[in-house]
Design a protein around this motif. Structure first.
Motif, PDB file in Angstrom:
ATOM      1  N   ALA A  29     -16.288 -25.651 -27.124  1.00  0.00           N
ATOM      2  CA  ALA A  29     -16.592 -24.488 -26.289  1.00  0.00           C
ATOM      3  C   ALA A  29     -18.095 -24.364 -26.045  1.00  0.00           C
ATOM      4  N   LEU A  30     -18.898 -24.630 -27.065  1.00  0.00           N
ATOM      5  CA  LEU A  30     -20.350 -24.590 -26.895  1.00  0.00           C
ATOM      6  C   LEU A  30     -20.806 -25.643 -25.885  1.00  0.00           C
ATOM      7  N   TYR A  31     -20.261 -26.835 -25.995  1.00  0.00           N
ATOM      8  CA  TYR A  31     -20.616 -27.918 -25.074  1.00  0.00           C
ATOM      9  C   TYR A  31     -20.233 -27.549 -23.642  1.00  0.00           C
ATOM     10  N   LEU A  32     -19.020 -27.037 -23.463  1.00  0.00           N
ATOM     11  CA  LEU A  32     -18.544 -26.663 -22.141  1.00  0.00           C
ATOM     12  C   LEU A  32     -19.381 -25.530 -21.564  1.00  0.00           C
ATOM     13  N   ASN A  33     -19.708 -24.548 -22.382  1.00  0.00           N
ATOM     14  CA  ASN A  33     -20.516 -23.418 -21.934  1.00  0.00           C
ATOM     15  C   ASN A  33     -21.916 -23.881 -21.519  1.00  0.00           C
ATOM     16  N   GLU A  34     -22.488 -24.802 -22.293  1.00  0.00           N
ATOM     17  CA  GLU A  34     -23.809 -25.340 -21.960  1.00  0.00           C
ATOM     18  C   GLU A  34     -23.769 -26.085 -20.636  1.00  0.00           C
ATOM     19  N   LYS A  35     -22.748 -26.901 -20.452  1.00  0.00           N
ATOM     20  CA  LYS A  35     -22.586 -27.663 -19.216  1.00  0.00           C
ATOM     21  C   LYS A  35     -22.436 -26.707 -18.028  1.00  0.00           C
ATOM     22  N   PHE A  36     -21.610 -25.678 -18.217  1.00  0.00           N
ATOM     23  CA  PHE A  36     -21.373 -24.677 -17.182  1.00  0.00           C
ATOM     24  C   PHE A  36     -22.673 -23.966 -16.813  1.00  0.00           C
ATOM     25  N   ASN A  37     -23.428 -23.530 -17.828  1.00  0.00           N
ATOM     26  CA  ASN A  37     -24.677 -22.809 -17.578  1.00  0.00           C
ATOM     27  C   ASN A  37     -25.730 -23.687 -16.906  1.00  0.00           C
ATOM     28  N   ASN A  38     -25.803 -24.958 -17.292  1.00  0.00           N
ATOM     29  CA  ASN A  38     -26.736 -25.881 -16.637  1.00  0.00           C
ATOM     30  C   ASN A  38     -26.409 -26.035 -15.152  1.00  0.00           C
ATOM     31  N   LEU A  39     -25.129 -26.179 -14.848  1.00  0.00           N
ATOM     32  CA  LEU A  39     -24.717 -26.294 -13.446  1.00  0.00           C
ATOM     33  C   LEU A  39     -24.962 -24.987 -12.704  1.00  0.00           C
ATOM     34  N   LYS A  40     -24.688 -23.883 -13.354  1.00  0.00           N
ATOM     35  CA  LYS A  40     -24.911 -22.566 -12.751  1.00  0.00           C
ATOM     36  C   LYS A  40     -26.388 -22.388 -12.402  1.00  0.00           C
ATOM     37  N   ASN A  41     -27.275 -22.812 -13.308  1.00  0.00           N
ATOM     38  CA  ASN A  41     -28.711 -22.713 -13.058  1.00  0.00           C
ATOM     39  C   ASN A  41     -29.169 -23.637 -11.934  1.00  0.00           C
ATOM     40  N   SER A  42     -28.588 -24.817 -11.855  1.00  0.00           N
ATOM     41  CA  SER A  42     -29.031 -25.770 -10.832  1.00  0.00           C
ATOM     42  C   SER A  42     -28.375 -25.532  -9.469  1.00  0.00           C
ATOM     43  N   LEU A  43     -27.150 -25.023  -9.451  1.00  0.00           N
ATOM     44  CA  LEU A  43     -26.437 -24.839  -8.184  1.00  0.00           C
ATOM     45  C   LEU A  43     -26.507 -23.414  -7.650  1.00  0.00           C
ATOM     46  N   GLY A  44     -26.901 -22.488  -8.498  1.00  0.00           N
ATOM     47  CA  GLY A  44     -26.962 -21.091  -8.064  1.00  0.00           C
ATOM     48  C   GLY A  44     -25.607 -20.422  -8.148  1.00  0.00           C
ATOM     49  N   ASN A  45     -25.511 -19.289  -7.527  1.00  0.00           N
ATOM     50  CA  ASN A  45     -24.297 -18.478  -7.586  1.00  0.00           C
ATOM     51  C   ASN A  45     -23.303 -18.938  -6.528  1.00  0.00           C
ATOM     52  N   ILE A  46     -22.483 -19.915  -6.873  1.00  0.00           N
ATOM     53  CA  ILE A  46     -21.488 -20.434  -5.924  1.00  0.00           C
ATOM     54  C   ILE A  46     -20.079 -19.958  -6.269  1.00  0.00           C
ATOM     55  N   GLY A  47     -19.980 -19.081  -7.248  1.00  0.00           N
ATOM     56  CA  GLY A  47     -18.677 -18.549  -7.647  1.00  0.00           C
ATOM     57  C   GLY A  47     -18.175 -19.217  -8.912  1.00  0.00           C
ATOM     58  N   GLU A  48     -17.568 -18.409  -9.769  1.00  0.00           N
ATOM     59  CA  GLU A  48     -17.116 -18.895 -11.068  1.00  0.00           C
ATOM     60  C   GLU A  48     -16.059 -19.992 -10.953  1.00  0.00           C
ATOM     61  N   SER A  49     -15.108 -19.810 -10.039  1.00  0.00           N
ATOM     62  CA  SER A  49     -14.030 -20.805  -9.911  1.00  0.00           C
ATOM     63  C   SER A  49     -14.569 -22.169  -9.510  1.00  0.00           C
ATOM     64  N   LYS A  50     -15.476 -22.175  -8.558  1.00  0.00           N
ATOM     65  CA  LYS A  50     -16.040 -23.448  -8.106  1.00  0.00           C
ATOM     66  C   LYS A  50     -16.882 -24.076  -9.216  1.00  0.00           C
ATOM     67  N   LEU A  51     -17.649 -23.239  -9.933  1.00  0.00           N
ATOM     68  CA  LEU A  51     -18.439 -23.758 -11.051  1.00  0.00           C
ATOM     69  C   LEU A  51     -17.548 -24.315 -12.156  1.00  0.00           C
ATOM     70  N   LEU A  52     -16.440 -23.660 -12.420  1.00  0.00           N
ATOM     71  CA  LEU A  52     -15.496 -24.171 -13.425  1.00  0.00           C
ATOM     72  C   LEU A  52     -14.927 -25.518 -12.995  1.00  0.00           C
ATOM     73  N   LEU A  53     -14.599 -25.646 -11.718  1.00  0.00           N
ATOM     74  CA  LEU A  53     -14.076 -26.915 -11.212  1.00  0.00           C
ATOM     75  C   LEU A  53     -15.119 -28.022 -11.325  1.00  0.00           C
ATOM     76  N   ILE A  54     -16.342 -27.740 -10.909  1.00  0.00           N
ATOM     77  CA  ILE A  54     -17.407 -28.741 -10.975  1.00  0.00           C
ATOM     78  C   ILE A  54     -17.703 -29.110 -12.431  1.00  0.00           C
ATOM     79  N   THR A  55     -17.707 -28.121 -13.307  1.00  0.00           N
ATOM     80  CA  THR A  55     -17.920 -28.382 -14.735  1.00  0.00           C
ATOM     81  C   THR A  55     -16.821 -29.280 -15.280  1.00  0.00           C
TER      82      THR A  55
END
Length: 78
Positions: A29-55
């Motif tokens: 869970a920590l690894y997944l959360n870190e990956k998610f947050n890194n993508l969120k920071n680099s891609l901006g606010n593109i929506g949680e569902s899309k970020l979850l898919l990309i993660t």
């Protein structure tokens, strides 16, 4: 069955796992959360569902690349 509180994207989730697997689930869970947050920071606010898919795709890509390398290494060592 054991229960583990997981924090993901600022939200708390109660997940169940086999007894003795709590620490492993927390690490995943920590690894997944870190990956998610890194993508969120680099891609901006593109929506949680899309970020979850990309993660998810990103983590699967890492998995398959590791799997390919392991197969290649096994073949070379035979």
């Amino acid at each position: 069955m054991a229960n583990v509180n997981i924090k993901f994207n600022g939200k708390e989730f109660l997940l169940s796992c086999e007894d003795g697997q709590e620490e492993h689930l927390e690490e995943l869970a920590l690894y997944l959360n870190e990956k998610f947050n890194n993508l969120k920071n680099s891609l901006g606010n593109i929506g949680e569902s899309k970020l979850l898919l990309i993660t998810s795709i990103s983590v699967l890509d890492e998995y398959y690349e590791t799997k390919k390398k392991n197969r290649y290494t096994k073949k070379r060592n035979k």
